[in-house]
Every structure is written in C-alpha cells, then in structure tokens.
Design a protein around this motif. Structure first.
Motif, mmCIF file in Angstrom:
data_model
loop_
_atom_site.group_PDB
_atom_site.id
_atom_site.type_symbol
_atom_site.label_atom_id
_atom_site.label_comp_id
_atom_site.label_asym_id
_atom_site.label_seq_id
_atom_site.Cartn_x
_atom_site.Cartn_y
_atom_site.Cartn_z
ATOM 1 N N LEU A 148 0.837 -1.195 0.000
ATOM 2 C CA LEU A 148 0.000 0.000 0.000
ATOM 3 C C LEU A 148 0.878 1.253 0.000
ATOM 4 O O LEU A 148 0.556 2.247 -0.666
ATOM 5 N N VAL A 149 1.985 1.196 0.719
ATOM 6 C CA VAL A 149 2.939 2.321 0.710
ATOM 7 C C VAL A 149 3.463 2.535 -0.707
ATOM 8 O O VAL A 149 3.495 3.663 -1.211
ATOM 9 N N GLU A 150 3.859 1.438 -1.366
ATOM 10 C CA GLU A 150 4.399 1.546 -2.724
ATOM 11 C C GLU A 150 3.334 2.043 -3.703
ATOM 12 O O GLU A 150 3.607 2.868 -4.579
ATOM 13 N N LEU A 151 2.101 1.529 -3.558
ATOM 14 C CA LEU A 151 1.010 1.976 -4.412
ATOM 15 C C LEU A 151 0.765 3.469 -4.245
ATOM 16 O O LEU A 151 0.588 4.204 -5.228
ATOM 17 N N ARG B 267 -1.388 5.325 9.903
ATOM 18 C CA ARG B 267 -1.684 6.757 10.044
ATOM 19 C C ARG B 267 -0.860 7.592 9.066
ATOM 20 O O ARG B 267 -1.352 8.579 8.505
ATOM 21 N N LEU B 268 0.394 7.217 8.873
ATOM 22 C CA LEU B 268 1.249 7.966 7.952
ATOM 23 C C LEU B 268 0.736 7.846 6.514
ATOM 24 O O LEU B 268 0.765 8.820 5.749
ATOM 25 N N ILE B 269 0.263 6.662 6.159
ATOM 26 C CA ILE B 269 -0.279 6.450 4.805
ATOM 27 C C ILE B 269 -1.516 7.314 4.600
ATOM 28 O O ILE B 269 -1.657 7.993 3.574
ATOM 29 N N LEU B 270 -2.414 7.307 5.578
ATOM 30 C CA LEU B 270 -3.643 8.098 5.465
ATOM 31 C C LEU B 270 -3.337 9.591 5.379
ATOM 32 O O LEU B 270 -3.923 10.323 4.563
ATOM 33 N N THR B 271 -2.394 10.036 6.200
ATOM 34 C CA THR B 271 -2.032 11.457 6.198
ATOM 35 C C THR B 271 -1.435 11.861 4.857
ATOM 36 O O THR B 271 -1.764 12.917 4.303
ATOM 37 N N ARG B 272 -0.564 11.009 4.306
ATOM 38 C CA ARG B 272 0.063 11.320 3.019
ATOM 39 C C ARG B 272 -0.969 11.394 1.903
ATOM 40 O O ARG B 272 -0.913 12.280 1.046
ATOM 41 N N ALA C 3 -2.116 14.883 -0.092
ATOM 42 C CA ALA C 3 -1.940 14.950 -1.549
ATOM 43 C C ALA C 3 -3.244 15.251 -2.269
ATOM 44 O O ALA C 3 -3.273 15.354 -3.495
ATOM 45 N N GLY C 4 -4.324 15.404 -1.515
ATOM 46 C CA GLY C 4 -5.596 15.774 -2.121
ATOM 47 C C GLY C 4 -6.513 14.626 -2.450
ATOM 48 O O GLY C 4 -7.560 14.814 -3.081
ATOM 49 N N PHE C 5 -6.149 13.395 -2.045
ATOM 50 C CA PHE C 5 -7.016 12.245 -2.288
ATOM 51 C C PHE C 5 -8.225 12.304 -1.351
ATOM 52 O O PHE C 5 -8.100 12.652 -0.175
ATOM 53 N N ASP C 6 -9.382 11.977 -1.882
ATOM 54 C CA ASP C 6 -10.582 11.849 -1.056
ATOM 55 C C ASP C 6 -10.534 10.476 -0.401
ATOM 56 O O ASP C 6 -11.014 9.488 -0.944
ATOM 57 N N ASP D 279 -6.664 -3.166 16.298
ATOM 58 C CA ASP D 279 -7.068 -2.035 17.136
ATOM 59 C C ASP D 279 -6.588 -0.693 16.581
ATOM 60 O O ASP D 279 -7.317 0.292 16.564
ATOM 61 N N GLU D 280 -5.336 -0.646 16.084
ATOM 62 C CA GLU D 280 -4.797 0.624 15.580
ATOM 63 C C GLU D 280 -5.541 1.084 14.332
ATOM 64 O O GLU D 280 -5.873 2.266 14.195
ATOM 65 N N ILE D 281 -5.794 0.156 13.425
ATOM 66 C CA ILE D 281 -6.541 0.528 12.216
ATOM 67 C C ILE D 281 -7.943 0.982 12.581
ATOM 68 O O ILE D 281 -8.459 1.967 12.040
ATOM 69 N N ALA D 282 -8.567 0.293 13.521
ATOM 70 C CA ALA D 282 -9.925 0.675 13.943
ATOM 71 C C ALA D 282 -9.960 2.095 14.482
ATOM 72 O O ALA D 282 -10.912 2.844 14.247
#
Length: 286
Positions: free
Chosen positions: A37-40, A72-77, A81-84, A130-133
């Motif tokens: 997912l990071v690479e994608l 969290r870092l993936i979601l923030t990035r 970047a403007g992704f919905d 738990d963290e993802i939730a």
C-alpha cells in the motif's frame, strides 16, 4: 481521486463491501499488504501508475502480521496529496463472527499463526486490528445486517450513485440446453411453430413475416401479456441492492423463431416502460 481502504474483522463483510464498490466502477485490490500500500501510494502520487479515479483496497489480519508500517502515515500522506480518502472498518459481535465461521467451516486467518480455538483467534484479531480501527472514518457493525443492508449502508456512507440493474433478455433453443446463467426461464414452445410453414422455415425470428404469423394467434398475444405483466410486477424487487445483473431466458425448440419473436417484443416494451433498467437482448441460437 477517491481512495477507500476497507478493513475489519474477518467474517464481518469486507468481501461484500469490495463487491459493492466494484459494481460502482472502483478499481478494487483485495488483501493488500501494508508495505505494498505504501508503494502503491508512492506510485499514484508520482503518476507512475494510473488506476482510474476510484480505488479501493482491503486490508485484513494476514497483512499485519510482522509488519511495522504505520497506517496513520499512509492516510495522512494520501489526504495531504488531495485524495478523497476514507477508511471503513467493519466489525460484528464475537458470537456472530464465530457463528459465521462455523457455518462456512473455513479456517480463521489467525489460525495459521496461532494454534488456538476459534474464539481465541477472534479475540487476537480484534487486538491486532485495534490501531486501524482507531483511524477509521466509518465504523459499521454488521452483527444484525444482511448483505443487502450492508451494500445500502456502504452506498450511503461513500455517497455512491445507484447503478441501474442490467437486464439481459436471451432467446435460446431447448435443443442446445437452457442457459446456465438464467435467473428466469420462460418456455414458449406452446406457440404455433413457424418452422412447419415452408415459406417461413428459413426466415429468422426478427423477420416481419414471422412476427405477423405469430401475432395472428391469440395464444401469442396472451402469453406475451402474461410474461410482460409478470416482469413488470416482479423486476422492481430486484433492485441494485440485491442484483446488478439479471438474465431472463425465453426458450423454444430451436431458438430461431418463437423465442426470438418473444424477446424482441419484450425488449421493445420493457425498454420503453422501464427506463431505469439497462435492457439488453441476445439471440443465442438464431
């Protein structure tokens, strides 16, 4: 670009959610490891890969074992970047999850890593997720939901437009068997067969002479009206929340005359009177 991440407990309905999004033209990737997912994400941001403007990925327990990537870092990035971006988390009561696994008799994903009873595997998974939730935009409890209710709930949360049900009217000949994908099958072999009229035998069922010949018979008119009335009454119950595709097969002996005539008439009427459906026709054996 819309980017939906689907996660949650195994057996809570992730596959139903992905299928719903796929029906609404999302590019869906199931069971994606967080490292991928990071690479994608990097490839999407650098425009090195194009997957359309709607992407959905699912993440389950198997993707999280021995992984250190921070969701969290993936979601923030993505959001910066403007992704919905939306993260959907599915859960259900432990009793219901256990019941669903006992019904399907499939092994729980955690059983590969832990030699534990099913109930303990479910508890371990809850802790692991738990963290993802905690990052989720939507929490959906499917304990008392049918798959149809879940589809509607997802459509409401994501703001999906309703996709019209695609209906295929298919003529066929019983000589070559009933179409295996048919949802409804109507037999029109009771109608007078143009095959036994020498001047009509080689003409296709779409020919005006075939139409005129069959229209002379009250049986043809009555059977058409009965099938049309049945479909007009019952098709609305098969909305997009239940079915995306629906096949109605009309059969005669050879699939060249009577069934073709019936499909052509139904196509004309249903296309006109039921415009919210995507009506198509196909003559398998003509």
């Amino acid at each position: 670009m819309r980017f939906v991440i689907v996660s949650g407990l195994s057996g809570a309905g992730k596959s139903v959610v992905l299928h719903t999004l796929e029906d609404h033209h999302f590019c869906c990737i199931d069971n994606m490891p967080l490292e991928f997912l990071v690479e994608l994400t990097e490839r999407l941001l650098s425009d090195k890969i194009k997957l359309g403007d709607q992407i959905a990925v699912s993440i389950d327990t198997r993707n999280l074992i021995n992984q250190s990537t921070d969701i969290r870092l993936i979601l923030t990035r993505l959001k910066n970047a403007g992704f919905d971006t939306k993260l959907i988390f599915l859960r259900a009561s432990e009793e219901v999850i256990e019941h669903r696994y006992n019904e399907t008799r499939r092994p729980h994903p955690m059983s590969v890593y832990k030699n534990e009873p099913l109930a303990d595997c479910i508890k371990s998974e809850i802790q692991l997720l738990d963290e993802i939730a905690s990052c989720a935009d939507f929490h959906i409890d499917t304990t008392e939901m049918s798959q149809y209710e879940l589809r509607n709930t997802i459509a409401e949360h994501i703001g999906l437009r309703k996709v019209p049900v695609s209906i295929l009217l298919k003529s066929f000949g019983y000589k070559k068997g009933v179409p295996t994908n048919a949802d409804y099958v109507f037999d029109v072999r009771c109608l007078t067969n143009p095959y036994w009229i020498s001047r009509l035998r080689e003409k296709p069922g779409t020919d005006a002479e075939i139409y005129d010949f069959l229209e002379q018979s009250p049986k043809s008119i009555n059977l058409f009206n009965d099938i049309l009335e049945f479909l007009q009454k019952w098709l609305p119950y098969y909305g997009a929340d239940i079915r995306s595709y629906f096949t109605i097969a009309i059969g005669c002996t050879g699939g060249r005359h009577r069934s073709v005539y019936m499909v052509e008439k139904l196509y004309q009427r249903l296309s006109k009177e039921m415009p919210k459906y995507d009506i198509n026709k196909q003559h398998r054996d003509m």
